[in-house]
Design an enzyme around this catalytic site. Sequence first.
Site, PDB file in Angstrom:
ATOM      1  N   ASP A  89     -20.988   6.998   5.566  1.00 18.68           N
ATOM      2  CA  ASP A  89     -19.681   6.493   4.522  1.00 18.68           C
ATOM      3  C   ASP A  89     -19.852   4.432   4.695  1.00 18.68           C
ATOM      4  O   ASP A  89     -20.244   3.912   5.229  1.00 18.68           O
ATOM      5  CB  ASP A  89     -18.186   5.962   5.626  1.00 18.68           C
TER       6      ASP A  89
HETATM    7  N1  URA Z   1     -17.941  11.455   8.601  1.00 23.46           N
HETATM    8  C1  URA Z   1     -17.182  10.370   7.961  1.00 23.46           C
HETATM    9  O1  URA Z   1     -15.813  10.144   8.411  1.00 23.46           O
HETATM   10  N2  URA Z   1     -17.903   8.961   8.173  1.00 23.46           N
HETATM   11  C2  URA Z   1     -19.751   9.401   8.191  1.00 23.46           C
HETATM   12  O2  URA Z   1     -20.470   8.820   7.418  1.00 23.46           O
HETATM   13  C3  URA Z   1     -19.827  10.082   8.681  1.00 23.46           C
HETATM   14  C4  URA Z   1     -19.136  11.796   9.332  1.00 23.46           C
END
Ligand code: URA
Length: 238
Positions: A102
Amino acid sequence: MKLVKLLANLGYGSRKDMQRLIRYGAVTDASGRVLGENEVPPHEEIRVRGEALDPAAPLTLILNKPAGYTCSTEDPGETIYELLPPRFASRNPSINPVGRLDKETTGLLLLTDDGKLLHRIIHPKSHCRKVYHATLDRPLSGKETELFASGTLVLNGESKPLLPAPLEVLGEKEALVTLHEGRYHQVRRMFAAAENHVVSLRRLSIGGLSLPTDLAEGEWRELAPDELDAIFAIADIG
Ligand code: URA
């Protein structure tokens, strides 16, 4: 491969631009001898304006992703490609993240132009577990370990239960989570299911490869062969 195509595939410019570059005499061998369009010496001997060529495909990079960068050019805002040399965004085959992080998640991100390698790493059968360090808004209740390990947790909007995800509690509001799959915003949604909120999230490892301590946030480099081997070098059945 013809010189024009080789350079265009490495992102130096369009084929037309590369024809011009070659005719202009900017492409030479290591001794400075100007190359013609039909000459293709070994990759490491080619120079563009006196500079060695970017690495040939297949190319795999390791990046310590900072917060605030998206992994997709389709999402608004700055992308991880802005942390790499501009040419890297125009290569063919293209360089893609091996599973996305993310925008606000930091840490270990691999990028590769090798489709087979990408699928090998993200395929659940490869058992390349990913370990995340999560900092939480509220103290852990104590029920999360069982909930995440249950194999029955179904995230909001989904119907298939998550695979068991071991949790290691590090502190009142701090834990390591190990994933064996990669659903959208998985760690954040798991803690949301446990009525908590992830304040910061960092990926520490993929398979047996840990984020190198000498790679500062925002820094990247080519992945070394022994690091590539390390990804698959752990027996992971739990
Ligand atoms: N889980 C999440 O919530 N975000 C990420 O970037 C990777 C795993």
